[in-house]
Design an enzyme around this catalytic site. Sequence first.
Site, PDB file in Angstrom:
ATOM      1  N   SER A  99      28.690   2.341  24.051  1.00 50.39           N
ATOM      2  CA  SER A  99      27.731   3.447  23.990  1.00 50.39           C
ATOM      3  C   SER A  99      27.600   4.033  25.384  1.00 50.39           C
ATOM      4  O   SER A  99      27.225   3.325  26.334  1.00 50.39           O
ATOM      5  CB  SER A  99      26.370   2.936  23.522  1.00 50.39           C
ATOM      6  OG  SER A  99      25.372   3.882  23.884  1.00 50.39           O
ATOM      7  N   ASP A 134      24.054  -2.632  16.490  1.00 49.59           N
ATOM      8  CA  ASP A 134      23.757  -1.876  17.705  1.00 49.59           C
ATOM      9  C   ASP A 134      22.473  -2.413  18.344  1.00 49.59           C
ATOM     10  O   ASP A 134      21.411  -2.367  17.738  1.00 49.59           O
ATOM     11  CB  ASP A 134      23.565  -0.403  17.303  1.00 49.59           C
ATOM     12  CG  ASP A 134      23.348   0.518  18.473  1.00 49.59           C
ATOM     13  OD1 ASP A 134      23.400   0.081  19.629  1.00 49.59           O
ATOM     14  OD2 ASP A 134      23.121   1.722  18.208  1.00 49.59           O
ATOM     15  N   MET A 160      20.291  -1.967  13.186  1.00 48.30           N
ATOM     16  CA  MET A 160      19.714  -1.941  14.541  1.00 48.30           C
ATOM     17  C   MET A 160      19.192  -3.331  14.884  1.00 48.30           C
ATOM     18  O   MET A 160      18.344  -3.880  14.174  1.00 48.30           O
ATOM     19  CB  MET A 160      18.574  -0.924  14.630  1.00 48.30           C
ATOM     20  CG  MET A 160      19.020   0.529  14.635  1.00 48.30           C
ATOM     21  SD  MET A 160      20.279   0.942  15.866  1.00 48.30           S
ATOM     22  CE  MET A 160      19.440   0.507  17.401  1.00 48.30           C
ATOM     23  N   HIS A 194      30.465   5.319  21.055  1.00 48.02           N
ATOM     24  CA  HIS A 194      29.214   5.464  20.310  1.00 48.02           C
ATOM     25  C   HIS A 194      28.305   6.400  21.123  1.00 48.02           C
ATOM     26  O   HIS A 194      28.132   6.210  22.337  1.00 48.02           O
ATOM     27  CB  HIS A 194      28.575   4.073  20.160  1.00 48.02           C
ATOM     28  CG  HIS A 194      27.297   4.036  19.398  1.00 48.02           C
ATOM     29  ND1 HIS A 194      27.246   3.991  18.022  1.00 48.02           N
ATOM     30  CD2 HIS A 194      26.008   4.000  19.819  1.00 48.02           C
ATOM     31  CE1 HIS A 194      25.979   3.931  17.635  1.00 48.02           C
ATOM     32  NE2 HIS A 194      25.203   3.940  18.703  1.00 48.02           N
ATOM     33  N   MET A 204      18.990  11.114  21.153  1.00 48.19           N
ATOM     34  CA  MET A 204      17.547  10.816  21.043  1.00 48.19           C
ATOM     35  C   MET A 204      16.747  12.078  21.350  1.00 48.19           C
ATOM     36  O   MET A 204      17.077  12.804  22.289  1.00 48.19           O
ATOM     37  CB  MET A 204      17.152   9.737  22.053  1.00 48.19           C
ATOM     38  CG  MET A 204      17.921   8.448  21.903  1.00 48.19           C
ATOM     39  SD  MET A 204      17.343   7.253  23.134  1.00 48.19           S
ATOM     40  CE  MET A 204      18.484   5.909  22.835  1.00 48.19           C
ATOM     41  N   ASP A 206      24.590   8.037  21.489  1.00 49.05           N
ATOM     42  CA  ASP A 206      23.190   7.870  21.103  1.00 49.05           C
ATOM     43  C   ASP A 206      22.387   9.131  21.380  1.00 49.05           C
ATOM     44  O   ASP A 206      22.027   9.411  22.527  1.00 49.05           O
ATOM     45  CB  ASP A 206      22.590   6.690  21.883  1.00 49.05           C
ATOM     46  CG  ASP A 206      23.085   5.359  21.358  1.00 49.05           C
ATOM     47  OD1 ASP A 206      22.949   5.120  20.147  1.00 49.05           O
ATOM     48  OD2 ASP A 206      23.605   4.562  22.164  1.00 49.05           O
ATOM     49  N   MET A 255      19.081   9.374  16.605  1.00 46.84           N
ATOM     50  CA  MET A 255      17.709   8.855  16.626  1.00 46.84           C
ATOM     51  C   MET A 255      16.795  10.055  16.790  1.00 46.84           C
ATOM     52  O   MET A 255      16.148  10.247  17.827  1.00 46.84           O
ATOM     53  CB  MET A 255      17.560   7.834  17.766  1.00 46.84           C
ATOM     54  CG  MET A 255      18.262   6.521  17.459  1.00 46.84           C
ATOM     55  SD  MET A 255      18.567   5.517  18.931  1.00 46.84           S
ATOM     56  CE  MET A 255      20.119   6.251  19.449  1.00 46.84           C
ATOM     57  N   HIS A 290      25.077   8.483  16.684  1.00 45.30           N
ATOM     58  CA  HIS A 290      23.898   7.795  16.133  1.00 45.30           C
ATOM     59  C   HIS A 290      22.690   8.672  16.436  1.00 45.30           C
ATOM     60  O   HIS A 290      22.256   8.763  17.584  1.00 45.30           O
ATOM     61  CB  HIS A 290      23.801   6.417  16.808  1.00 45.30           C
ATOM     62  CG  HIS A 290      22.566   5.642  16.494  1.00 45.30           C
ATOM     63  ND1 HIS A 290      22.172   4.555  17.248  1.00 45.30           N
ATOM     64  CD2 HIS A 290      21.631   5.772  15.512  1.00 45.30           C
ATOM     65  CE1 HIS A 290      21.061   4.063  16.750  1.00 45.30           C
ATOM     66  NE2 HIS A 290      20.701   4.776  15.708  1.00 45.30           N
TER      67      HIS A 290
HETATM   68  C1  DX5 Z   1      19.472   1.827  21.288  1.00 47.93           C
HETATM   69  C2  DX5 Z   1      20.795   2.558  21.130  1.00 47.93           C
HETATM   70  C3  DX5 Z   1      21.916   1.654  21.458  1.00 47.93           C
HETATM   71  C4  DX5 Z   1      21.882   1.181  22.879  1.00 47.93           C
HETATM   72  C5  DX5 Z   1      22.543  -0.142  22.976  1.00 47.93           C
HETATM   73  O1  DX5 Z   1      18.442   2.662  21.053  1.00 47.93           O
HETATM   74  O2  DX5 Z   1      20.980   3.020  19.831  1.00 47.93           O
HETATM   75  O3  DX5 Z   1      23.200   2.194  21.113  1.00 47.93           O
HETATM   76  O4  DX5 Z   1      22.466   2.095  23.750  1.00 47.93           O
HETATM   77  O5  DX5 Z   1      22.357  -0.645  24.269  1.00 47.93           O
HETATM   78  P1  DX5 Z   1      22.621  -2.181  24.636  1.00 47.93           P
HETATM   79  O6  DX5 Z   1      24.001  -2.507  24.164  1.00 47.93           O
HETATM   80  O7  DX5 Z   1      22.465  -2.226  26.103  1.00 47.93           O
HETATM   81  O8  DX5 Z   1      21.560  -2.951  23.905  1.00 47.93           O
HETATM   82 ZN    ZN Z   2      23.140   3.525  19.024  1.00 49.04          ZN
END
Ligand code: DX5
Ligand code: ZN
Length: 221
Positions: free
Chosen positions: A15, A179, A144, A40, A44, A42, A75, A73
């Site tokens: 990610s 994840d 998650m 990946h 947000m 993320d 969020m 992903h």
């Molecule tokens: C969390 C994200 C993850 C995150 C994982 O909110 O969706 O993808 O970046 O980070 P690590 O691997 O450091 O837990």
């Molecule tokens: Zn993620």
Amino acid sequence: MQDPFATRDPMIAPSILSADFSKLKAEIDDVLQHDADFLHLDVMDGHFVPNISFGPAIIAGARRSADCYLDAHLMISEPLRYAPAIVKAGANSITFHVEAVDDPVAVAREIRKLGCHVGITLRPATPVEAIVPALDEVDLVLIMSVVPGFSGQKFMPEVLPKAREVKTRLRADQRLEIDGGINADTIVAARDAGVDWFVVASAVFDKPDRAAAIAELRSKL
Ligand code: DX5
Ligand code: ZN
């Protein structure tokens, strides 16, 4: 481009949330040249989760930087509002949170119309029952294993029974992804629970030697 659905092989997906954004292309090259399978992404919105990361512009930059599968992903509170722009920017899959939508079956069908793979995910506190009605409509389920919002959190082993339960309900062409908090220790329990794809942010990008970090993770699979 390698399609991660083309084989049953386990996949390691860094990610970029933990990458150094001052040199994103170099960071992406570093992990892809050292045996990462795909990226990946993320997304947000500061509303569904208490953090803001990036959106279509950075995803388009990742697309121009890498000829690999891009796993987005979301969020965010309104996945259908932004999914078209994220696919246009180059994402190959769109995973949405079941908690963000009223009708997950309809949302999955709308995302599929965009011509990408479709994933559904759930927070650690959300029961599997919430996603069961939509399982036929998706290509992947993302478990998650931290409360979404930040990288670098501690793995929550209490989600492993959910992973096992989901795995029993998936078809052979569907994939189970995890994840949050995945590292060389926790990846073993996730593998044993039936996980196919492993998202890793800090346990790759926080290490100076990404080749060694990815090799260590892969040695556990
Ligand atoms: C969390 C994200 C993850 C995150 C994982 O909110 O969706 O993808 O970046 O980070 P690590 O691997 O450091 O837990
Ligand atoms: Zn993620």
